[in-house]
Write a protein that holds these residues in place. Structure first.
Motif, short mmCIF file in Angstrom:
data_model
loop_
_atom_site.label_atom_id
_atom_site.label_comp_id
_atom_site.label_asym_id
_atom_site.label_seq_id
_atom_site.Cartn_x
_atom_site.Cartn_y
_atom_site.Cartn_z
N ARG A 151 59.33 46.41 57.92
CA ARG A 151 59.85 46.26 59.46
C ARG A 151 60.87 46.59 59.77
O ARG A 151 61.56 47.14 60.92
N LYS A 182 45.16 46.49 46.93
CA LYS A 182 45.79 45.85 48.16
C LYS A 182 47.09 44.99 47.43
O LYS A 182 46.83 44.48 46.56
N GLU A 223 55.52 51.90 65.87
CA GLU A 223 55.10 50.46 65.87
C GLU A 223 54.20 50.07 64.65
O GLU A 223 54.13 50.98 63.75
N ARG A 224 54.19 48.78 64.14
CA ARG A 224 53.77 48.47 62.72
C ARG A 224 52.21 49.05 62.70
O ARG A 224 51.56 48.70 63.70
N PRO A 225 52.10 49.59 61.64
CA PRO A 225 50.76 50.24 61.50
C PRO A 225 49.65 49.07 60.99
O PRO A 225 50.06 48.18 60.34
N THR A 226 48.55 49.08 61.39
CA THR A 226 47.45 48.30 60.83
C THR A 226 47.54 48.64 59.44
O THR A 226 47.49 49.74 58.78
N GLU A 227 46.51 47.78 58.60
CA GLU A 227 45.94 48.16 57.37
C GLU A 227 45.17 49.49 57.18
O GLU A 227 45.22 50.18 56.28
N LYS A 228 44.32 49.47 58.27
CA LYS A 228 43.38 50.67 58.17
C LYS A 228 44.27 51.91 58.38
O LYS A 228 43.96 52.85 57.78
N GLN A 229 45.21 51.91 59.22
CA GLN A 229 46.09 53.12 59.51
C GLN A 229 47.04 53.53 58.09
O GLN A 229 47.25 54.55 57.79
N TYR A 249 54.73 49.51 54.54
CA TYR A 249 55.48 49.38 55.86
C TYR A 249 56.59 48.44 55.86
O TYR A 249 56.21 47.30 55.31
#
Length: 213
Positions: free
Chosen positions: A179, A144, A112-118, A177
């Motif tokens: 998609r 960023k 699944e799509r990672p969050t920015e934190k991940q 990431y």
């Protein structure tokens, strides 16, 4: 009398024969000493060939497509490929004892799509491995929203010291990431600190050429 004379002659002949034998032994040639085998002359070690330096403005690039990592990107045509199991790596050819620039690209599938934190956690995990390899590691600029592969990524610069040459190096690690391929991509670039700014144009060419297959 005749018999005694014969006996005397026989004894004289024996004495003469004995003397002749001794003379032959005395006149025998001495056994020659063995000839020493000369030590082979060592061949001189050839000097390593000088690796010509290619000016940045003369760089040419090849386009690489790798279906295993689902990635396409340009790399300097004269750099040397260092095969890896899950990483594509190229190294600048330099003279022995010099520090080369290095490029590495890898990717991994995520569910699944990672969050920015991940994503930041993925970057930190990679940089922790870098710290184990390089001495005097020091984190640099963190940024960023770096454009890459029609999306944006997170970039961390750092400085350290090359373990082979002890030269100061500057590194560049960027994760993003995508998609379309459901993958996290990593671009890692290092170069001698003295030439890092000059080589930044090479980083830009690689980063701007990257896309998914």
């Amino acid at each position: 009398m005749r018999k005694a004379l014969c006996l005397l002659l026989a004894c004289l002949m024996l004495l003469l024969t004995g003397c002749g034998s001794n003379d032959k032994n005395n006149d025998a040639e001495p056994t020659p000493e063995p000839t020493a085998t000369p030590e082979p002359t060592p061949e001189p070690t050839p000097e390593p060939s000088h690796v010509p330096k290619v000016a940045i403005e003369d760089y040419q690039y090849f386009l690489l497509t790798n279906s295993t990592l689902a990635v396409i990107f340009k790399y300097p045509s004269h750099w040397i490929n260092k095969p890896g199991k899950s990483t594509i790596s190229y190294v600048e050819p330099v003279d022995p004892g010099e520090t080369p620039a290095r490029l590495a690209v890898t990717s991994k599938v995520v569910s699944e799509r990672p969050t920015e934190k991940q994503l930041v956690a993925q970057l930190d995990e990679f940089l922790a491995l870098v710290q184990e390899q390089y001495a005097e590691y020091e984190a640099g600029e963190f940024k960023k929203d770096v454009a890459i592969m029609e999306t944006t990524g997170i970039r961390q610069r750092y400085t350290a010291r090359d373990p082979d040459t002890n030269d100061p190096i500057t590194g560049y690690a960027l994760v993003c990431y995508v998609r379309a391929s459901r993958r996290i991509y990593l671009l890692h670039f290092t170069a001698p600190s003295r030439s890092y700014d000059e080589l930044s144009t090479v980083i830009d060419v690689i980063r701007e050429s990257m896309s998914t297959t």
